[in-house]
Design an enzyme around this catalytic site. Structure first.
Site, PDB file in Angstrom:
ATOM      1  CB  SER A   7      -0.966   0.097   1.258  1.00  0.00           C
ATOM      2  OG  SER A   7      -1.248   1.247   1.474  1.00  0.00           O
ATOM      3  CG  HIS A  32      -4.149  -1.354  -1.055  1.00  0.00           C
ATOM      4  ND1 HIS A  32      -5.257  -2.120  -1.625  1.00  0.00           N
ATOM      5  CD2 HIS A  32      -4.309  -0.360  -0.264  1.00  0.00           C
ATOM      6  CE1 HIS A  32      -6.041  -1.694  -0.597  1.00  0.00           C
ATOM      7  NE2 HIS A  32      -5.772  -0.807   0.151  1.00  0.00           N
ATOM      8  CG  ASP A  34      -5.114   2.832   1.079  1.00  0.00           C
ATOM      9  OD1 ASP A  34      -6.111   1.947   0.902  1.00  0.00           O
ATOM     10  OD2 ASP A  34      -3.946   2.496   1.530  1.00  0.00           O
ATOM     11  CG  MET A  36      -8.084   7.807   2.237  1.00  0.00           C
ATOM     12  SD  MET A  36      -7.322   7.813   3.890  1.00  0.00           S
ATOM     13  CE  MET A  36      -6.350   6.049   3.982  1.00  0.00           C
ATOM     14  CG  HIS A  65      -9.448   0.828  -0.080  1.00  0.00           C
ATOM     15  ND1 HIS A  65      -8.756   0.380   1.101  1.00  0.00           N
ATOM     16  CD2 HIS A  65     -10.724   0.589   0.220  1.00  0.00           C
ATOM     17  CE1 HIS A  65      -9.700   0.399   2.011  1.00  0.00           C
ATOM     18  NE2 HIS A  65     -10.821   0.619   1.476  1.00  0.00           N
ATOM     19  CG  MET A  67     -11.312   3.938   2.208  1.00  0.00           C
ATOM     20  SD  MET A  67      -9.755   3.855   3.230  1.00  0.00           S
ATOM     21  CE  MET A  67      -8.540   3.720   1.652  1.00  0.00           C
ATOM     22  CG  MET A 136     -11.496  -2.026   5.613  1.00  0.00           C
ATOM     23  SD  MET A 136      -9.984  -1.592   4.946  1.00  0.00           S
ATOM     24  CE  MET A 136      -8.981  -0.901   6.190  1.00  0.00           C
ATOM     25  CG  ASP A 174      -6.198  -2.286   3.635  1.00  0.00           C
ATOM     26  OD1 ASP A 174      -5.008  -1.984   4.065  1.00  0.00           O
ATOM     27  OD2 ASP A 174      -7.010  -1.312   2.891  1.00  0.00           O
TER      28      ASP A 174
END
Ligand code: DX5
Ligand code: ZN
Length: 227
Positions: A7, A32, A34, A36, A65, A67, A136, A174
């Protein structure tokens, strides 16, 4: 087959191409990312422009991913940027079936994510649609948090459901995956191991990716298919 999914959240963002290349040399096989938005989670990171740059820097699949609230509004942009896998949170999708279909129709592999407090059984009806389920094992938003132990029960439950339903989706975990937790996570049935701090935190991603993957692969997974 257990795979390491570094990640970039804990990487040096000024040198992402080099950091990813090092993690790949250490055995990482999926990257990965992330995403956000400061609403769904209390942090801000990156979006499609960074994914487009990463796309030019690596041939590994990019696992995005999301979020974010209203993920449907951004699925086309991630496809355009070159994302390969896109996962959306059960908790962020009022129309989860529609979100997964959109990801599929944009040529990407759909995944669904559950927060620590969300039961995996809520996913039963949509499991046939997904390429991966992301459990998660911390509350999303930040790297370097402590693994929440009951996540292991959720991984085991998901592996059981997969067997009972005769499906082939992959089980990803994760949050807090590191040397002290990786064996339990693999034994519980996770195959895609996301790791941020444990790979990038010490500034030695090649060395630390290799060590984590070796620890994961020497852990015998408990068979979940009855064999
Ligand atoms: C947390 C992110 C994770 C994060 C994991 O919200 O979804 O992907 O990078 O970081 P570590 O491995 O440091 O717990
Ligand atoms: Zn993540």
């Amino acid at each position: 087959m257990v795979e390491l999914v570094p990640s970039i959240l804990s990487a040096d963002f000024a040198h992402l191409a080099g950091q990813i290349a090092a993690a790949e040399r250490g055995g990482g096989t999926v990257i990965h990312v992330d995403v956000m938005d400061g609403h769904f989670v209390p942090n801000l990171t990156v979006g499609p422009p960074v994914v487009a740059s990463l796309r030019k820097a690596t041939r590994l699949p990019l696992d995005c991913h999301l979020m974010i609230d209203n993920p449907n509004e951004f699925i086309a942009a991630f496809a355009e940027a070159g994302a390969n896998w896109v996962s959306v949170h059960y908790e962020a999708c009022t129309h989860l079936h529609r979100s997964l279909e959109m990801i599929l129709h944009h040529g990407m592999k759909p995944g669904v994510v559950v927060n620590p407090a969300t039961r995996v059984d809520l996913l039963i009806d949509i499991l046939p649609m997904v390429h991966h389920v992301l459990i998660m094992s911390v509350n999303p938003g930040f790297g370097g948090q402590e693994f929440i132990p009951f996540s292991l029960d959720k991984i085991r439950r998901l592996a059981t459901l997969r067997r009972e339903l005769g499906l082939a989706f992959r089980i990803e975990v994760d949050g807090g995956v590191a040397h002290d937790t990786v064996a339990q996570v693999v034994q519980a049935g996770a195959e895609l191991l996301v790791a941020g701090h444990a790979v990038f935190g010490a500034g030695e991603p090649e060395r630390d990716a290799r060590a984590l993957l070796e620890a994961a692969r020497k852990t015998p997974a408990i068979p979940t298919d009855g064999s």
